[in-house]
Design an enzyme around this catalytic site. Structure first.
Site, PDB file in Angstrom:
ATOM      1  N   PRO A 277       0.673  -1.161  -0.063  1.00 19.34           N
ATOM      2  CA  PRO A 277       0.047  -0.030   0.065  1.00 19.34           C
ATOM      3  C   PRO A 277       0.779   1.177   0.063  1.00 19.34           C
ATOM      4  O   PRO A 277       1.923   1.447   0.677  1.00 19.34           O
ATOM      5  CB  PRO A 277      -0.938  -0.071   1.395  1.00 19.34           C
ATOM      6  N   ASN A 278       0.335   2.092  -0.782  1.00 17.72           N
ATOM      7  CA  ASN A 278       0.696   3.826  -0.824  1.00 17.72           C
ATOM      8  C   ASN A 278       2.277   3.658  -1.531  1.00 17.72           C
ATOM      9  O   ASN A 278       2.788   4.683  -1.920  1.00 17.72           O
ATOM     10  CB  ASN A 278       1.042   4.253   0.309  1.00 17.72           C
TER      11      ASN A 278
ATOM     12  N   ARG B  74       5.287  11.243  -2.255  1.00 16.89           N
ATOM     13  CA  ARG B  74       4.750  10.913  -0.966  1.00 16.89           C
ATOM     14  C   ARG B  74       5.881  10.941   0.202  1.00 16.89           C
ATOM     15  O   ARG B  74       6.943  10.384  -0.043  1.00 16.89           O
ATOM     16  CB  ARG B  74       4.336   9.342  -0.887  1.00 16.89           C
TER      17      ARG B  74
ATOM     18  N   TYR C 211      11.013   8.823   1.844  1.00 14.11           N
ATOM     19  CA  TYR C 211      10.849   7.824   0.988  1.00 14.11           C
ATOM     20  C   TYR C 211      11.556   8.337  -0.335  1.00 14.11           C
ATOM     21  O   TYR C 211      11.861   7.514  -1.350  1.00 14.11           O
ATOM     22  CB  TYR C 211       9.493   7.589   0.584  1.00 14.11           C
TER      23      TYR C 211
ATOM     24  N   ASN D 100       8.295  -5.266  -0.043  1.00 14.65           N
ATOM     25  CA  ASN D 100       8.122  -4.091   0.675  1.00 14.65           C
ATOM     26  C   ASN D 100       6.776  -4.033   0.927  1.00 14.65           C
ATOM     27  O   ASN D 100       5.859  -3.355  -0.123  1.00 14.65           O
ATOM     28  CB  ASN D 100       8.669  -2.752   0.125  1.00 14.65           C
TER      29      ASN D 100
ATOM     30  N   ALA E 236       2.870  -0.544   4.976  1.00 14.97           N
ATOM     31  CA  ALA E 236       2.292  -0.479   6.463  1.00 14.97           C
ATOM     32  C   ALA E 236       1.725  -1.844   6.973  1.00 14.97           C
ATOM     33  O   ALA E 236       1.618  -2.187   8.144  1.00 14.97           O
ATOM     34  CB  ALA E 236       1.073   0.534   6.579  1.00 14.97           C
TER      35      ALA E 236
ATOM     36  N   GLU F 268      12.635  -8.762   2.879  1.00 15.12           N
ATOM     37  CA  GLU F 268      11.771  -7.776   3.409  1.00 15.12           C
ATOM     38  C   GLU F 268      12.765  -6.240   2.874  1.00 15.12           C
ATOM     39  O   GLU F 268      13.672  -6.234   3.483  1.00 15.12           O
ATOM     40  CB  GLU F 268      11.509  -7.769   4.582  1.00 15.12           C
TER      41      GLU F 268
ATOM     42  N   HIS G  53      12.536  -2.127   3.166  1.00 13.27           N
ATOM     43  CA  HIS G  53      12.019  -0.731   3.466  1.00 13.27           C
ATOM     44  C   HIS G  53      13.017   0.455   3.155  1.00 13.27           C
ATOM     45  O   HIS G  53      14.182   0.286   3.255  1.00 13.27           O
ATOM     46  CB  HIS G  53      11.698  -0.754   5.003  1.00 13.27           C
TER      47      HIS G  53
ATOM     48  N   ARG H 117      11.999   5.267  13.522  1.00 10.74           N
ATOM     49  CA  ARG H 117      10.810   6.277  13.395  1.00 10.74           C
ATOM     50  C   ARG H 117       9.727   6.107  14.484  1.00 10.74           C
ATOM     51  O   ARG H 117      10.091   5.910  15.838  1.00 10.74           O
ATOM     52  CB  ARG H 117      10.213   6.013  12.080  1.00 10.74           C
TER      53      ARG H 117
HETATM   54  C1  DQA Z   1       8.040   1.379   4.407  1.00 13.97           C
HETATM   55  C2  DQA Z   1       7.634   1.655   5.889  1.00 13.97           C
HETATM   56  C3  DQA Z   1       6.329   1.457   6.420  1.00 13.97           C
HETATM   57  O1  DQA Z   1       6.187   1.893   7.778  1.00 13.97           O
HETATM   58  C4  DQA Z   1       5.254   2.584   5.803  1.00 13.97           C
HETATM   59  O2  DQA Z   1       3.829   2.176   6.180  1.00 13.97           O
HETATM   60  C5  DQA Z   1       5.495   2.530   4.397  1.00 13.97           C
HETATM   61  C6  DQA Z   1       6.776   2.160   3.776  1.00 13.97           C
HETATM   62  C7  DQA Z   1       9.270   1.771   3.584  1.00 13.97           C
HETATM   63  O3  DQA Z   1       9.606   1.474   2.758  1.00 13.97           O
HETATM   64  O4  DQA Z   1       9.778   2.639   4.598  1.00 13.97           O
HETATM   65  O5  DQA Z   1       4.500   2.382   3.564  1.00 13.97           O
HETATM   66  O6  DQA Z   1       7.582   0.141   4.071  1.00 13.97           O
END
Ligand code: DQA
Length: 146
Positions: free
Chosen positions: A10-11, A18, A23, A74, A77, A98, A100, A107
């Site tokens: 997501p996102n 964003r 990011y 990735n 959230a 995984e 990020h 954070r």
């Molecule tokens: C993320 C970190 C997550 O906490 C966040 O919700 C994201 C991006 C990262 O790539 O740093 O959407 O996965």
């Protein structure tokens, strides 16, 4: 040739615009195109998938994992609370990393917990989009040695 699936949750479709402090300013399309180039150099085949929906991510993993040698994920959230995604990764049982972009351990408190981490081979956090490239290089090394 080994096939690696690269899955974003997501996102992450909003990368580039964003929360750029966390990011960066590179879009997901640009990241994927850079990874395609790197994969060619490394002799790997890559497929990409992004969804904002937990169910679609799980369906993709169920469908594609049996045709893949490794997964870079990735989960956005979902990292912090999705037992369903974690169970899907456990169920398909392929080498998984995984990634990020941000350092989730530096954070908000809720981000430091990954329910996904125990089911993957390793986690890369805080290195921006370079994390995906490192994960791909790891797989190239792994499959070239085998
Ligand atoms: C993320 C970190 C997550 O906490 C966040 O919700 C994201 C991006 C990262 O790539 O740093 O959407 O996965």
């Amino acid at each position: 040739m080994a096939r690696i699936i690269i899955v974003n949750g997501p996102n992450l479709n909003l990368l580039g615009s964003r929360e750029t402090d966390h990011y960066g300013t590179v879009s997901l399309d640009q990241i994927n195109s850079d990874l395609t180039e790197l994969a060619q150099q490394l002799g790997l085949e890559v497929s990409f998938f992004q969804s904002n929906s937990e169910g679609s991510l799980i369906d993709y993993i169920h469908r594609e994992a049996s045709k893949a040698d490794g997964m870079i994920i990735n989960p956005g959230a979902l990292t912090h609370y999705s037992y369903a995604l974690r169970d899907a990764i456990t169920a398909v049982n392929i080498p998984s990393i995984e990634v990020h972009l941000s350092n989730i351990h530096a954070r908000e408190e809720f981000r430091s917990k990954s329910v996904i981490a125990p089911t993957v081979d390793g986690q890369i956090a805080g290195l921006g989009s370079y994390g995906y490239a490192l994960a791909l290089s790891f797989f190239a090394d792994k499959f070239n040695k085998e």
